[in-house]
Design a protein around this motif. Structure first.
Motif, mmCIF file in Angstrom:
data_model
loop_
_atom_site.group_PDB
_atom_site.id
_atom_site.type_symbol
_atom_site.label_atom_id
_atom_site.label_comp_id
_atom_site.label_asym_id
_atom_site.label_seq_id
_atom_site.Cartn_x
_atom_site.Cartn_y
_atom_site.Cartn_z
ATOM 1 N N LYS A 177 30.046 20.241 -24.424
ATOM 2 C CA LYS A 177 30.342 21.784 -24.632
ATOM 3 C C LYS A 177 29.443 22.777 -23.844
ATOM 4 C CE LYS A 177 27.568 22.398 -28.844
ATOM 5 N NZ LYS A 177 27.650 22.722 -30.577
ATOM 6 N N PHE A 178 28.248 22.205 -23.379
ATOM 7 C CA PHE A 178 27.238 22.956 -22.328
ATOM 8 C C PHE A 178 27.278 22.825 -20.860
ATOM 9 C CE2 PHE A 178 24.879 22.486 -26.384
ATOM 10 C CZ PHE A 178 24.930 23.566 -26.750
ATOM 11 N N LEU A 179 28.440 21.819 -20.628
ATOM 12 C CA LEU A 179 28.442 21.514 -19.195
ATOM 13 C C LEU A 179 29.822 21.721 -18.665
ATOM 14 C CD1 LEU A 179 26.824 17.768 -19.542
ATOM 15 C CD2 LEU A 179 26.014 19.958 -18.836
ATOM 16 N N THR A 180 30.033 22.024 -17.356
ATOM 17 C CA THR A 180 31.229 22.304 -16.906
ATOM 18 C C THR A 180 32.309 21.025 -16.826
ATOM 19 O OG1 THR A 180 30.562 22.147 -14.707
ATOM 20 C CG2 THR A 180 30.169 24.188 -15.543
ATOM 21 N N GLU A 181 33.399 21.274 -16.498
ATOM 22 C CA GLU A 181 34.322 19.893 -16.588
ATOM 23 C C GLU A 181 33.957 19.357 -15.026
ATOM 24 O OE1 GLU A 181 38.914 18.573 -16.805
ATOM 25 O OE2 GLU A 181 38.193 20.524 -17.066
ATOM 26 N N GLU A 182 33.566 20.112 -14.115
ATOM 27 C CA GLU A 182 33.346 19.733 -12.600
ATOM 28 C C GLU A 182 32.202 18.680 -12.897
ATOM 29 O OE1 GLU A 182 32.679 21.222 -8.157
ATOM 30 O OE2 GLU A 182 32.558 22.677 -9.998
ATOM 31 N N ALA A 183 31.004 19.238 -13.526
ATOM 32 C CA ALA A 183 29.633 18.431 -13.582
ATOM 33 C C ALA A 183 30.030 17.106 -14.499
ATOM 34 C CB ALA A 183 28.655 19.343 -14.299
ATOM 35 N N VAL A 184 30.762 17.129 -15.561
ATOM 36 C CA VAL A 184 31.032 16.176 -16.128
ATOM 37 C C VAL A 184 31.916 14.852 -15.479
ATOM 38 C CG1 VAL A 184 32.176 14.837 -18.433
ATOM 39 C CG2 VAL A 184 30.883 17.175 -18.407
ATOM 40 N N THR A 185 32.875 15.545 -14.873
ATOM 41 C CA THR A 185 33.683 14.461 -13.791
ATOM 42 C C THR A 185 32.830 13.982 -12.762
ATOM 43 O OG1 THR A 185 35.641 15.991 -14.297
ATOM 44 C CG2 THR A 185 35.660 14.469 -12.128
ATOM 45 N N GLY A 186 31.850 14.709 -12.129
ATOM 46 C CA GLY A 186 30.991 14.141 -11.213
ATOM 47 C C GLY A 186 30.180 12.999 -11.875
ATOM 48 N N ILE A 187 29.607 13.260 -12.900
ATOM 49 C CA ILE A 187 28.797 12.506 -13.700
ATOM 50 C C ILE A 187 29.444 11.263 -13.850
ATOM 51 C CG2 ILE A 187 27.400 11.858 -15.944
ATOM 52 C CD1 ILE A 187 26.566 14.840 -15.966
ATOM 53 N N LEU A 188 30.712 11.010 -14.407
ATOM 54 C CA LEU A 188 31.405 10.030 -14.957
ATOM 55 C C LEU A 188 31.802 9.268 -13.484
ATOM 56 C CD1 LEU A 188 33.915 11.345 -17.512
ATOM 57 C CD2 LEU A 188 32.021 10.184 -17.769
ATOM 58 N N GLU A 189 32.066 10.048 -12.415
ATOM 59 C CA GLU A 189 32.336 9.201 -11.104
ATOM 60 C C GLU A 189 31.125 8.542 -10.629
ATOM 61 O OE1 GLU A 189 34.092 12.031 -8.683
ATOM 62 O OE2 GLU A 189 36.221 12.078 -9.865
ATOM 63 N N ARG A 190 30.153 9.203 -10.676
ATOM 64 C CA ARG A 190 28.819 8.684 -10.222
ATOM 65 C C ARG A 190 28.192 7.588 -10.842
ATOM 66 N NH1 ARG A 190 24.379 13.090 -7.846
ATOM 67 N NH2 ARG A 190 26.545 13.722 -6.850
ATOM 68 N N THR A 191 28.129 7.431 -12.136
ATOM 69 C CA THR A 191 27.616 6.432 -12.741
ATOM 70 C C THR A 191 28.615 5.553 -12.890
ATOM 71 O OG1 THR A 191 28.616 7.553 -15.034
ATOM 72 C CG2 THR A 191 26.425 7.961 -14.447
ATOM 73 N N GLY A 192 30.205 5.439 -12.772
ATOM 74 C CA GLY A 192 30.978 4.657 -12.652
ATOM 75 C C GLY A 192 31.227 4.196 -14.248
ATOM 76 N N ALA A 193 31.149 5.308 -14.953
ATOM 77 C CA ALA A 193 31.303 4.938 -16.442
ATOM 78 C C ALA A 193 32.862 4.471 -16.870
ATOM 79 C CB ALA A 193 31.150 6.355 -17.115
ATOM 80 N N GLU A 194 33.041 3.657 -17.933
ATOM 81 C CA GLU A 194 34.289 3.127 -17.936
ATOM 82 C C GLU A 194 34.342 3.242 -19.811
ATOM 83 O OE1 GLU A 194 34.423 -0.760 -16.765
ATOM 84 O OE2 GLU A 194 34.538 -0.339 -14.649
ATOM 85 N N VAL A 195 35.478 2.933 -20.244
ATOM 86 C CA VAL A 195 35.839 2.987 -21.572
ATOM 87 C C VAL A 195 34.755 2.406 -22.521
ATOM 88 C CG1 VAL A 195 37.659 2.314 -23.489
ATOM 89 C CG2 VAL A 195 38.182 3.283 -21.390
ATOM 90 N N GLY A 196 34.159 2.932 -23.275
ATOM 91 C CA GLY A 196 33.130 2.135 -24.534
ATOM 92 C C GLY A 196 31.720 2.286 -23.986
ATOM 93 N N ASP A 197 31.502 2.877 -22.707
ATOM 94 C CA ASP A 197 30.174 3.121 -22.058
ATOM 95 C C ASP A 197 29.382 4.295 -23.192
ATOM 96 O OD1 ASP A 197 30.808 0.934 -20.639
ATOM 97 O OD2 ASP A 197 30.879 2.162 -18.814
ATOM 98 N N LEU A 198 28.206 4.241 -22.821
ATOM 99 C CA LEU A 198 27.325 5.292 -23.095
ATOM 100 C C LEU A 198 26.475 5.651 -21.812
ATOM 101 C CD1 LEU A 198 25.615 5.885 -26.421
ATOM 102 C CD2 LEU A 198 24.274 5.942 -24.516
ATOM 103 N N ILE A 199 26.144 6.917 -21.765
ATOM 104 C CA ILE A 199 25.460 7.595 -20.760
ATOM 105 C C ILE A 199 24.200 8.161 -21.337
ATOM 106 C CG2 ILE A 199 25.301 8.920 -18.627
ATOM 107 C CD1 ILE A 199 28.129 8.550 -18.385
ATOM 108 N N PHE A 200 22.756 7.744 -21.180
ATOM 109 C CA PHE A 200 21.752 8.493 -21.560
ATOM 110 C C PHE A 200 21.366 9.346 -20.369
ATOM 111 C CE2 PHE A 200 21.415 4.737 -24.748
ATOM 112 C CZ PHE A 200 21.094 5.606 -25.703
ATOM 113 N N PHE A 201 20.578 10.670 -20.928
ATOM 114 C CA PHE A 201 20.115 11.329 -19.595
ATOM 115 C C PHE A 201 18.692 11.681 -19.868
ATOM 116 C CE2 PHE A 201 24.673 12.256 -20.315
ATOM 117 C CZ PHE A 201 25.117 12.805 -18.816
ATOM 118 N N GLY A 202 18.102 11.821 -18.886
ATOM 119 C CA GLY A 202 16.635 12.379 -18.781
ATOM 120 C C GLY A 202 16.415 13.666 -17.937
ATOM 121 N N ALA A 203 15.821 14.843 -18.597
ATOM 122 C CA ALA A 203 15.796 15.799 -17.761
ATOM 123 C C ALA A 203 14.440 16.497 -18.109
ATOM 124 C CB ALA A 203 16.840 16.929 -17.979
#
Length: 594
Positions: free
Chosen positions: A373-399
């Motif tokens: 909810k704190f991210l833009t749709e553009e940012a989320v779409t970019g993250i999914l594309e860049r990580t190659g995320a698929e159904v059932g995956d989980l993405i961890f973040f470090g900032a």
């Protein structure tokens, strides 16, 4: 006293008489027949005593665990159905005709069976018993084979085994030295060497061209789980070489070692990646390539979001925002995620953001996360594309600061790989190259050498060194890594006085300090020093990996505990007042000491 080792007995000795010496590993009485498994460093052999041989039978009947025996008997096939394929001697047994008790034994404080486990404190207290266990015998024999193979390879390549001093001068930087008071020079101290670094460079200046040593080193470090105050190092140095030559010698040595000792082939050549690439992809400068997980940089995708947890580090020159995709990680429970959050917290991370990918085709609606909810749709779409995320995956973040993100996600990557059974089999060596010359310590507000201050920079001359950003300077250093463990590190050394003084200057060591600490080295550099370089290996760590052990203490004969004490000899210990007076030492209580 003996004709053969116990573990060497096989069908080759059938029908011959042998004399064996060893310890009673097990004793069994089966219907009037006594079986003793006799053990020595080569292994076990089963000895049978029949009541017809009255004297031998009576002596065997008195024998108990860890008694020391001398047995004479004839080798025969084991009866059908009793062959033990796990033993070299498992197809045969010795029919004992004479036995002598060389020594009796009290009941050991723990069982010496391979499958029995005693507390490490008990094992170290009775280390001489612990070392009788077949597992420990095999590990120390493996260590001997490792050093033998290393020596053969290096000596075939023209390296000379030369000893360097154990009593030397204290080191000005790095880990603490172990100090040795001098009785003949009151008030002055030797130090035990942390490394033969300067001496091996002096040997190159002396013209010996190729040197090696398997040497004991000492570091009075703060408590760490798998460090020892004294450890063994394989040290190498060669003159008139560049990086390629040193790395070539190292690869040939390791390939031969693994072939001879483990019967396995290592890659030829070893792959290479830069230090920067290692941190970017794996969060570590000693990556385990068996784990198929990689970090992905996403700072540019979140630099403009209102979520300050991401946008702050994304816009910080020293910050980083990285993602780690875990295939199938959507099945992780909340408890597991909380445990991983606690893990990364130990490395400075303030939390562990994540996104569960239920259905990436549905956009934000197909994701489950407290941060979406704190991210833009553009940012989320970019993250999914860049990580190659698929159904059932989980993405961890470090900032956070880049160092924190790398340490936290790099450690998380390794834990996930093991926890989720992602570790691929085999050996995956690599070289990490192009290290920075220096690292900046924000707390001290100064630069430190990433390796050591004698490492050569890539800068062509001292003037170029001074003109560049010190934090952007690269060194001529290289580390060899195997399955996520740094085996060794080395570099081409500085062989020019002006360049060495320039490096000292960047480290805040002025000419007066340099002369006081390293005057002998600076003087030696002025007498025709050849280009030279080398590498040093932690031998204990290498053997630990090859043995499949969990700790370097498992491949050392007499290690210290994690608190740097020897439970066997109760060292360190107090010394008498007379000895202290002779050394001119008076003890005083240190604040906080017990």
């Amino acid at each position: 006293m003996r004709s053969h080792y116990c573990g060497e007995i096989s069908e080759r000795q059938l029908d011959s008489e042998v004399t064996l010496c060893g310890w009673v590993h097990r004793r069994r009485d089966h219907g009037g027949v006594i079986f003793i498994d006799l053990r020595d460093r080569a292994g076990l052999v089963q000895v049978v005593f029949n009541p017809e041989d009255e004297a031998a039978f009576a002596t065997a009947d008195r024998a108990r665990g860890e008694y020391v025996l001398r047995v004479t008997g004839r080798v025969r096939h084991r009866p059908e159905g009793t062959v033990n394929p796990d033993l070299h001697s498992g197809a045969v047994e010795v029919v004992g005709t004479a036995v002598e008790v060389l020594n009796t034994a009290q009941t050991p404080p723990f069982q010496l069976e391979e499958h029995e486990h005693a507390g490490e404190d008990v094992r170290l207290r009775y280390r001489y018993l612990d070392l009788r266990r077949p597992e420990m015998q095999q590990r120390l024999q493996l260590r001997a084979r490792v050093t033998s193979s290393i020596r053969r390879q290096l000596e075939e390549e023209g390296f000379l085994d030369i000893e360097t001093p154990m009593l030397t001068r204290a080191t000005p930087e790095g880990a603490r030295d172990y100090l040795v008071p001098s009785r003949t020079h009151p008030g002055r101290f030797f130090a035990l060497p942390q490394s033969p670094q300067l001496f091996k460079q002096l040997l190159m200046m002396a013209g010996f061209d190729r040197y090696y040593q398997i040497v004991r080193c000492f570091r009075d470090e703060d408590l760490r789980a798998d460090r020892q105050p004294e450890f063994t190092q394989l040290d190498m140095e060669a003159a008139f070489v560049d990086e390629e030559a040193v790395m070539g010698v190292t690869e040939r040595m390791l390939r031969r070692l693994f072939r001879e000792v483990l019967g396995t082939e290592l890659a030829e050549p070893f792959p290479r990646i830069s230090h920067a690439e290692a941190l970017d992809r794996f969060g570590s400068d000693k990556p385990d390539l068996r784990i198929p997980l990689e970090l992905v940089e996403v700072a540019d995708l979140v630099a403009g979001v209102d979520f300050k947890v991401f946008s702050g580090p994304a816009n910080d020159p020293r910050g980083r925002v990285a993602a780690l995709r875990v295939p199938g990680g959507g099945a992780l429970t909340r408890k597991q995620i909380d445990d991983y959050t606690e893990l990364v917290g130990r490395y400075g991370a303030k939390g562990l953001a994540y996104i569960k990918v239920n259905d990436p085709g549905q956009g934000l609606e197909g994701l489950q996360s407290p941060i979406v909810k704190f991210l833009t749709e553009e940012a989320v779409t970019g993250i999914l594309e860049r990580t190659g995320a698929e159904v059932g995956d989980l993405i961890f973040f470090g900032a956070d600061k880049a160092g924190v993100v790398n340490a936290a996600l790099g450690t998380l990557r390794v834990h996930l790989g093991h926890d989720l059974d992602m570790v691929e089999p085999g050996w995956r060596p690599l070289w990490v190259v192009d290290f920075p010359m220096f690292e900046y310590d924000e707390q001290d507000g100064r630069l430190y050498s990433l390796h050591h201050p004698f490492t050569a920079p890539r800068a062509a001359d001292p003037a170029a060194l001074r003109d560049e950003d010190p934090e952007a300077l690269l060194s001529r250093a290289y580390d060899v890594v195997l399955n996520g463990v740094e085996l060794g590190g080395g570099s081409v050394r500085i062989h020019d006085t002006a360049m060495q003084q320039a490096v000292f200057g960047l480290l805040g060591i002025d000419e007066e300090q340099a002369q006081a600490k390293f005057g002998f080295l600076l003087e030696a550099l002025q007498y025709g020093c050849p280009p030279h370089g080398g590498i040093a290996f932690g031998l204990d760590r290498l053997v630990m990996l090859m043995a499949g052990a969990d700790s370097i203490r498992e491949v050392m004969a007499f290690p210290k505990t994690q608190t740097a004490t020897c439970l066997l000899t109760e060292a360190p210990a107090e010394v008498g007042e007379a000895q202290l007076q002779e050394l001119g030492i008076r003890l005083r209580r240190v604040s906080g000491a017990q």
